[in-house]
Scaffold this motif. Structure first.
Motif, PDB file in Angstrom:
ATOM      1  N   PHE A 144      36.721  47.634  48.846  1.00 22.28           N
ATOM      2  CA  PHE A 144      37.791  47.831  49.861  1.00 22.28           C
ATOM      3  C   PHE A 144      37.355  48.783  50.156  1.00 22.28           C
ATOM      4  CE2 PHE A 144      40.401  49.010  46.517  1.00 22.28           C
ATOM      5  CZ  PHE A 144      41.422  49.300  46.459  1.00 22.28           C
ATOM      6  N   ASN A 145      37.076  50.490  49.286  1.00 19.79           N
ATOM      7  CA  ASN A 145      37.775  51.700  49.210  1.00 19.79           C
ATOM      8  C   ASN A 145      36.950  52.406  50.455  1.00 19.79           C
ATOM      9  OD1 ASN A 145      35.741  51.228  47.945  1.00 19.79           O
ATOM     10  ND2 ASN A 145      35.817  53.636  46.167  1.00 19.79           N
ATOM     11  N   TRP A 153      25.844  51.338  53.644  1.00 18.24           N
ATOM     12  CA  TRP A 153      24.527  51.356  53.054  1.00 18.24           C
ATOM     13  C   TRP A 153      23.627  50.529  52.711  1.00 18.24           C
ATOM     14  CZ3 TRP A 153      27.148  53.305  47.611  1.00 18.24           C
ATOM     15  CH2 TRP A 153      27.272  54.556  47.666  1.00 18.24           C
ATOM     16  N   GLU A 171      37.360  41.734  51.178  1.00 20.48           N
ATOM     17  CA  GLU A 171      38.365  40.467  52.077  1.00 20.48           C
ATOM     18  C   GLU A 171      39.630  40.657  52.926  1.00 20.48           C
ATOM     19  OE1 GLU A 171      37.057  40.080  49.206  1.00 20.48           O
ATOM     20  OE2 GLU A 171      38.611  39.666  47.664  1.00 20.48           O
ATOM     21  N   VAL A 204      30.902  34.940  46.695  1.00 22.76           N
ATOM     22  CA  VAL A 204      29.753  35.576  46.473  1.00 22.76           C
ATOM     23  C   VAL A 204      28.981  34.554  45.454  1.00 22.76           C
ATOM     24  CG1 VAL A 204      29.865  36.800  43.676  1.00 22.76           C
ATOM     25  CG2 VAL A 204      31.226  37.568  45.750  1.00 22.76           C
ATOM     26  N   GLY A 220      31.101  47.862  44.028  1.00 21.02           N
ATOM     27  CA  GLY A 220      33.035  47.118  43.832  1.00 21.02           C
ATOM     28  C   GLY A 220      32.998  47.640  42.183  1.00 21.02           C
ATOM     29  N   ASN A 242      26.781  48.794  42.001  1.00 19.17           N
ATOM     30  CA  ASN A 242      27.384  50.597  41.732  1.00 19.17           C
ATOM     31  C   ASN A 242      28.362  49.162  41.065  1.00 19.17           C
ATOM     32  OD1 ASN A 242      24.682  51.502  42.170  1.00 19.17           O
ATOM     33  ND2 ASN A 242      26.215  52.328  44.018  1.00 19.17           N
ATOM     34  N   GLY A 244      32.049  50.619  38.596  1.00 18.11           N
ATOM     35  CA  GLY A 244      33.103  51.464  38.330  1.00 18.11           C
ATOM     36  C   GLY A 244      32.868  52.664  37.855  1.00 18.11           C
ATOM     37  N   PHE A 378      41.440  54.121  39.094  1.00 18.93           N
ATOM     38  CA  PHE A 378      41.648  53.819  40.561  1.00 18.93           C
ATOM     39  C   PHE A 378      42.801  54.263  40.981  1.00 18.93           C
ATOM     40  CE2 PHE A 378      39.448  52.061  44.349  1.00 18.93           C
ATOM     41  CZ  PHE A 378      37.624  52.702  44.150  1.00 18.93           C
ATOM     42  N   ASN A 404      29.519  57.643  36.591  1.00 23.04           N
ATOM     43  CA  ASN A 404      28.476  57.673  37.649  1.00 23.04           C
ATOM     44  C   ASN A 404      28.264  58.839  37.943  1.00 23.04           C
ATOM     45  OD1 ASN A 404      28.570  55.902  40.044  1.00 23.04           O
ATOM     46  ND2 ASN A 404      30.337  56.369  40.917  1.00 23.04           N
TER      47      ASN A 404
HETATM   48  P1  NAD Z   1      36.275  44.307  43.924  1.00 22.20           P
HETATM   49  O1  NAD Z   1      35.024  44.272  42.476  1.00 22.20           O
HETATM   50  O2  NAD Z   1      37.741  43.610  43.649  1.00 22.20           O
HETATM   51  O3  NAD Z   1      35.941  44.083  45.072  1.00 22.20           O
HETATM   52  C1  NAD Z   1      33.937  44.151  45.411  1.00 22.20           C
HETATM   53  C2  NAD Z   1      34.097  42.681  45.529  1.00 22.20           C
HETATM   54  O4  NAD Z   1      33.663  41.910  45.442  1.00 22.20           O
HETATM   55  C3  NAD Z   1      34.457  42.364  47.349  1.00 22.20           C
HETATM   56  O5  NAD Z   1      34.240  41.870  48.138  1.00 22.20           O
HETATM   57  C4  NAD Z   1      35.151  41.111  46.126  1.00 22.20           C
HETATM   58  O6  NAD Z   1      35.316  39.579  46.999  1.00 22.20           O
HETATM   59  C5  NAD Z   1      33.861  40.813  45.379  1.00 22.20           C
HETATM   60  N1  NAD Z   1      34.916  40.011  43.625  1.00 22.20           N
HETATM   61  C6  NAD Z   1      36.239  40.805  43.257  1.00 22.20           C
HETATM   62  N2  NAD Z   1      36.325  39.528  42.548  1.00 22.20           N
HETATM   63  C7  NAD Z   1      35.385  38.763  42.842  1.00 22.20           C
HETATM   64  C8  NAD Z   1      35.399  38.152  41.567  1.00 22.20           C
HETATM   65  N3  NAD Z   1      36.073  38.298  40.127  1.00 22.20           N
HETATM   66  N4  NAD Z   1      34.157  36.881  41.472  1.00 22.20           N
HETATM   67  C9  NAD Z   1      33.346  37.816  42.433  1.00 22.20           C
HETATM   68  N5  NAD Z   1      33.628  37.979  43.558  1.00 22.20           N
HETATM   69  C10 NAD Z   1      34.558  38.983  43.399  1.00 22.20           C
HETATM   70  O7  NAD Z   1      36.346  45.680  43.662  1.00 22.20           O
HETATM   71  P2  NAD Z   1      37.148  46.537  44.534  1.00 22.20           P
HETATM   72  O8  NAD Z   1      38.818  46.454  44.185  1.00 22.20           O
HETATM   73  O9  NAD Z   1      37.199  46.407  45.911  1.00 22.20           O
HETATM   74  O10 NAD Z   1      36.671  47.806  45.045  1.00 22.20           O
HETATM   75  C11 NAD Z   1      36.813  48.771  44.007  1.00 22.20           C
HETATM   76  C12 NAD Z   1      35.631  49.393  42.822  1.00 22.20           C
HETATM   77  O11 NAD Z   1      34.524  49.152  43.336  1.00 22.20           O
HETATM   78  C13 NAD Z   1      36.406  50.468  41.598  1.00 22.20           C
HETATM   79  O12 NAD Z   1      35.979  50.144  40.126  1.00 22.20           O
HETATM   80  C14 NAD Z   1      35.385  51.342  42.090  1.00 22.20           C
HETATM   81  O13 NAD Z   1      35.352  51.864  40.921  1.00 22.20           O
HETATM   82  C15 NAD Z   1      33.876  50.468  42.448  1.00 22.20           C
HETATM   83  N6  NAD Z   1      33.318  51.359  43.476  1.00 22.20           N
HETATM   84  C16 NAD Z   1      32.422  51.759  42.704  1.00 22.20           C
HETATM   85  C17 NAD Z   1      30.917  52.445  43.589  1.00 22.20           C
HETATM   86  C18 NAD Z   1      29.649  52.845  42.929  1.00 22.20           C
HETATM   87  O14 NAD Z   1      29.270  53.432  43.959  1.00 22.20           O
HETATM   88  N7  NAD Z   1      29.261  52.751  41.731  1.00 22.20           N
HETATM   89  C19 NAD Z   1      31.724  52.554  45.063  1.00 22.20           C
HETATM   90  C20 NAD Z   1      33.058  52.096  45.327  1.00 22.20           C
HETATM   91  C21 NAD Z   1      33.608  51.168  44.426  1.00 22.20           C
END
Ligand code: NAD
Length: 491
Positions: A144-145, A153, A171, A204, A220, A242, A244, A378, A404
């Motif tokens: 989401f961020n 990307w 979502e 997913v 994520g 990619n 946390g 976060f 990271n």
């Molecule tokens: P998230 O993992 O909750 O969601 C990311 C994606 O995964 C979403 O599309 C979501 O629908 C899906 N998802 C979430 N939980 C799921 C599950 N249990 N099973 C299957 N799919 C699932 O992440 P977020 O809260 O949207 O984003 C924040 C996180 O992303 C932080 O940890 C941040 O560090 C990381 N992040 C990493 C980078 C990087 O390049 N390393 C860049 C941006 C964000």
């Protein structure tokens, strides 16, 4: 795949903002003077027998040249949607779009990026050369961020290499991806080359399981990323994941104080700390710890407000759950013995009393065993540790599970060199607080922040979305014809 998207994903929740609908034409029946849809569930794909290709590299380049201009012309419109759904300030949302746009601009040089390799005269009359080819259907799952940058990307790099793409935005922020989809359609991408589905688990799992999908790009949290990496790999797909972060900024006593403190405050609290490259942890080395009161003063001066309000520096967190989580991690720090130098809990924002706001928060005297250090927060929380020397700081960072990003603030070249060589983190800034590489390089998070072996964008991104065909050819003169079978391994 497109057909199964229609049937198998019918139960997946669809986003509110639907600007485009791609469709694959099917051949109708002609019955009683009318063209009618068939009820069949079995379809045969039709290819152009002359090429078996959908697009050439030159036509893809033209699409992306138009696409980058359309995005550029609509940065403000995209930023408004980001601020509305994600909360970050408008200026920061424009930066989000801009960093994604740079990837699209890079994609325009695909005619060079897709070049294969040639080595003539490997042996007598024999040449070897490679083609770089698309791999098929690729998919992206975004967080989401960064509602613009991270989808950008993914699908532009995948598509410009000649693949079709299935994108699943977060979502929580679907609107920006839908606008970007309309724009790529306007840029001339053929229907069916970019497809978008919405949802969470079901969407997913569909991506991780569908046999037509050859590669998955994920960004994520570790919880989702490790699951997707394992499930996708098990099903024979390439996965780049990619995840946390816990990024440390090391402050040396010889650093430029003004520069360092401002950069630290910006990188810790910008986007309310909801950046994977936020500097969420500071290590003050030696006498630099005396700068802490000034760090607190500068952090206090940031204005917490709704992202679309003039002068806002720190917007709200994404959800009430996120705010509760961040507040409880702050409390855990206090309970475990950290010193709360600045408390952003209970911040009041006039006119937005129901918003998910947390103000800049600083916890000092933090130690590696504390929950607030071990977990990615976060949110707008800077945890501060102290070290007596550079070796101690490096050792702290190398013992942290994530890899990271990191930054060092110093005016000493030898210190900077030692740091960049010895710290085990994928992306390092020297007097640069958020060292996200430009797209001619790759985004190279490491250790607990990444799974896979080929990173996002840059040369590695091209590698991820392509496969190599290697041709070894021999053209002998008539008088050099092989006259007896060679049964030993050719060397
Ligand atoms: P998230 O993992 O909750 O969601 C990311 C994606 O995964 C979403 O599309 C979501 O629908 C899906 N998802 C979430 N939980 C799921 C599950 N249990 N099973 C299957 N799919 C699932 O992440 P977020 O809260 O949207 O984003 C924040 C996180 O992303 C932080 O940890 C941040 O560090 C990381 N992040 C990493 C980078 C990087 O390049 N390393 C860049 C941006 C964000």
């Amino acid at each position: 795949l497109l057909r199964s998207l229609r049937s198998k994903t019918a139960h997946i929740q669809l986003g509110r903002l639907c600007y485009s609908s791609s469709s694959v034409p099917t051949t109708k029946l002609f019955i009683d003077g009318k063209f009618v849809d068939s009820n069949t569930s079995e379809w045969l794909d039709i290819h152009n027998p002359a090429t078996n290709e959908v697009t050439s590299v030159l036509s893809r380049q033209q699409v992306f040249l138009r696409y980058q201009q359309i995005i550029k012309d609509n940065i403000k419109e995209l930023a408004k949607v980001i601020t509305l759904e994600q909360g970050k300030t408008l200026a920061d949302a424009e930066g989000d779009v801009y960093r994604g746009l740079q990837v699209v601009e890079h994609a325009c040089s695909i005619t060079s990026l897709m070049l294969g390799e040639t080595l003539p005269s490997i042996t007598k009359d024999m040449d070897t050369y490679t083609y770089r080819l698309p791999i098929g259907v690729c998919a992206g799952i975004a967080p989401f961020n960064f509602p613009a940058m991270i989808p950008l990307w993914m699908f532009p790099m995948g598509m410009v290499c000649g693949n079709t793409y299935l994108m699943k935005p977060s979502e929580r922020v679907p609107g920006c991806t839908m606008l970007l989809a309309k724009m790529i359609q306007d840029a001339g991408a053929p229907d069916g080359t970019l497809n978008i589905i919405h949802g969470q688990h079901a969407a997913v799992n569909f991506i991780c399981e569908h046999p037509a999908i050859k590669a998955i790009s994920f960004v994520g949290s570790n919880q989702a990323g490790e699951y997707i990496y394992e499930k996708g790999s098990k099903n024979g797909k390439r996965v780049q994941s990619n995840m946390g972060a816990k990024n440390h900024g090391v402050v040396m006593p010889d650093a430029n104080k003004e520069n360092t403190l401002n950069q630290l405050v910006g990188a810790a609290f910008g986007a309310a700390g909801q950046r994977c490259m936020a500097l969420s942890t500071a290590i003050f080395v030696g006498e630099s710890r005396e700068w802490l009161p000034e760090l607190v003063q500068r952090s206090k001066s940031l204005r917490v407000n709704a992202g679309d309000q003039p002068g806002a520096d720190v917007g709200p967190l994404i959800s009430p759950d996120a705010r509760n989580r961040v507040e409880s991690l702050i409390q855990s720090g206090v309970d475990e013995g950290a010193k709360l130098l600045l408390d952003g809990r209970n911040v009041k924002v006039k006119g937005y009393e129901n918003g998910n706001f947390v103000g800049p928060t600083i916890l000092s005297n933090v130690t590696p065993d504390m929950t607030c250090y071990k977990e990615e927060i976060f949110g707008p929380v800077l945890v501060v540790l102290e070290a007596d020397n550079l070796d101690e700081a490096i050792s702290l960072i190398n013992n942290n599970q994530y890899g990271n990003g990191t930054a060092i603030f110093t005016t000493n070249g030898a210190t900077a060199r030692k740091y960049t060589h010895e710290v085990d983190v994928g992306q390092i800034g020297v007097n640069v607080p958020i060292p996200v590489p430009l797209p001619m390089f790759s985004f190279t998070g490491s250790r607990g922040s990444f799974r896979g072996d080929t990173n996002f964008y840059g040369k590695q991104g091209i590698q991820f979305y392509t496969q190599i065909k290697t041709v070894t050819s021999q053209w002998k003169a008539e008088d050099a014809t092989v006259t007896t079978p060679a049964v030993t391994m050719p060397t």
